[in-house]
Design a protein around this motif. Structure first.
Motif, PDB file in Angstrom:
ATOM      1  N   PHE A  14       0.867  -1.181   0.000  1.00  0.00           N
ATOM      2  CA  PHE A  14       0.000   0.000   0.000  1.00  0.00           C
ATOM      3  C   PHE A  14       0.899   1.224   0.000  1.00  0.00           C
ATOM      4  N   ALA A  15       0.765   2.050  -1.021  1.00  0.00           N
ATOM      5  CA  ALA A  15       1.623   3.228  -1.157  1.00  0.00           C
ATOM      6  C   ALA A  15       0.924   4.253  -2.029  1.00  0.00           C
ATOM      7  N   GLY A  16       1.102   5.522  -1.687  1.00  0.00           N
ATOM      8  CA  GLY A  16       0.509   6.581  -2.485  1.00  0.00           C
ATOM      9  C   GLY A  16      -1.000   6.541  -2.521  1.00  0.00           C
ATOM     10  N   GLY A  17      -1.631   6.029  -1.460  1.00  0.00           N
ATOM     11  CA  GLY A  17      -3.079   5.941  -1.399  1.00  0.00           C
ATOM     12  C   GLY A  17      -3.677   4.834  -2.234  1.00  0.00           C
ATOM     13  N   ARG A  18      -2.841   3.929  -2.751  1.00  0.00           N
ATOM     14  CA  ARG A  18      -3.321   2.845  -3.601  1.00  0.00           C
ATOM     15  C   ARG A  18      -2.744   1.507  -3.146  1.00  0.00           C
ATOM     16  N   TRP A  19      -3.454   0.449  -3.529  1.00  0.00           N
ATOM     17  CA  TRP A  19      -2.952  -0.907  -3.353  1.00  0.00           C
ATOM     18  C   TRP A  19      -2.290  -1.366  -4.647  1.00  0.00           C
ATOM     19  N   TRP A  20      -1.167  -2.060  -4.484  1.00  0.00           N
ATOM     20  CA  TRP A  20      -0.397  -2.587  -5.615  1.00  0.00           C
ATOM     21  C   TRP A  20      -0.234  -4.082  -5.382  1.00  0.00           C
ATOM     22  N   PHE A  21      -0.743  -4.890  -6.306  1.00  0.00           N
ATOM     23  CA  PHE A  21      -0.750  -6.338  -6.147  1.00  0.00           C
ATOM     24  C   PHE A  21      -0.009  -6.991  -7.312  1.00  0.00           C
ATOM     25  N   GLY A  22       1.019  -7.777  -6.990  1.00  0.00           N
ATOM     26  CA  GLY A  22       1.786  -8.482  -8.009  1.00  0.00           C
ATOM     27  C   GLY A  22       1.240  -9.881  -8.238  1.00  0.00           C
ATOM     28  N   CYS A  23       1.091 -10.252  -9.506  1.00  0.00           N
ATOM     29  CA  CYS A  23       0.498 -11.545  -9.870  1.00  0.00           C
ATOM     30  C   CYS A  23       1.371 -12.266 -10.895  1.00  0.00           C
ATOM     31  N   TYR A  24       1.321 -13.603 -10.853  1.00  0.00           N
ATOM     32  CA  TYR A  24       1.959 -14.413 -11.870  1.00  0.00           C
ATOM     33  C   TYR A  24       1.186 -14.319 -13.187  1.00  0.00           C
ATOM     34  N   GLY A  25       1.670 -15.032 -14.190  1.00  0.00           N
ATOM     35  CA  GLY A  25       1.003 -15.078 -15.480  1.00  0.00           C
ATOM     36  C   GLY A  25       2.008 -14.871 -16.596  1.00  0.00           C
ATOM     37  N   VAL A  40      -3.792  -2.621  -9.651  1.00  0.00           N
ATOM     38  CA  VAL A  40      -3.777  -1.410  -8.842  1.00  0.00           C
ATOM     39  C   VAL A  40      -5.211  -1.073  -8.471  1.00  0.00           C
ATOM     40  N   THR A  41      -5.460  -0.874  -7.167  1.00  0.00           N
ATOM     41  CA  THR A  41      -6.798  -0.497  -6.704  1.00  0.00           C
ATOM     42  C   THR A  41      -6.704   0.753  -5.850  1.00  0.00           C
TER      43      THR A  41
END
Length: 258
Positions: A180-191, A198-199
């Motif tokens: 959680f940074a800069g007021g946003r969520w950052w989620f890393g995913c495989y693929g 980003v939410t």
């Protein structure tokens, strides 16, 4: 499992307080039996989770301490001198929920184990964790075809509060890393390609981008990020590194220009 500890002399562990500008592209010293799962930082150290090894380095990547840990330790976060690691001891990503989800807590000074907390609400296996505003948020697996990810919220004592849905579309094995940074969520995913979700603060999807943060992402105090990567060599083992990244409205994140 016998606990193995490598600690350098205390004189090397007493480091001055450093600032965000001291962070840069870095490679973790050494190779490890299994691949990188996540990283986090404090003012003077980087902490790397290599599935069955927890490693502490200085900001240049030199190893200060390491311990053997249970398989499988995932992504981690730092809070008030402690490391919190998402751990799954069961079947990850099993549609029937045969996971065994925990949070293990370590002393950031020497990586000694302090506590373990059951978080069995994480149905498909705990894979990543982040702290925000007095709460812990845990992410994890996602069976094939399920169209949304989930984030599990806990209080500071790991009492379950709520499951949040992220209308992200399916991502391979769910969400691996969280920041959680800069007021946003950052989620890393495989693929293939790797996906960055980003939410906003309430888990409403802002964007789905092709950027690899699946092996670790952490926000720095100056608004930049460290995004991890790794390599696996059958002969020599697994290595990890991290590069500086910055937010980008078109691509979510991008590597910082030199």
């Amino acid at each position: 499992m016998m606990r193995q500890v490598l600690i350098l002399p205390m004189a090397l562990l007493v480091l001055p307080a450093l600032y965000a500008g001291d962070f840069g592209d870095v490679a973790c010293e050494g190779t490890y039996p299994q691949h990188l799962q996540g990283l986090c930082v404090d003012e003077s150290a980087i902490y790397w989770s290599f599935t069955t090894r927890l490693v502490k380095t200085d900001l240049g990547g030199k190893v200060l301490a390491q311990v053997v840990v249970a398989d499988h330790h995932g992504d981690l976060c730092h809070r008030d001198g402690k490391l919190y690691v998402a751990v799954n001891l069961g079947k990850f990503n099993d549609p029937k929920g045969n996971a065994d989800s925990w949070v293990y807590v370590y002393d950031a000074r020497d990586l000694s184990l302090l506590a373990r907390h059951e978080i069995q609400e994480v149905f498909h296996g705990a894979g990543g964790i982040e702290f925000r505003d007095g709460r812990f948020f845990v992410v994890g697996g996602l069976p094939d075809g399920v169209p949304e990810n989930h984030v599990y919220e806990y209080d500071g004592d790991f009492k379950f509060i709520k499951k949040h849905d992220v209308k992200s579309g399916w991502t391979q094995l769910g969400i691996q890393t969280a920041a959680f940074a800069g007021g946003r969520w950052w989620f890393g995913c495989y693929g293939d390609p790797k996906i960055l979700l980003v939410t906003d603060a309430d888990f409403n999807l802002i964007g789905r981008y092709e950027f690899d943060a699946s092996l670790g992402i952490v926000g720095l105090p100056d608004g930049r990020f460290l995004a991890a990567s790794g390599r696996t060599d059958k002969a020599t083992g697994c290595s990890g590194s991290a590069r500086i990244a910055v937010a980008d409205e078109k691509s979510g994140l991008r590597s910082e220009e030199k």
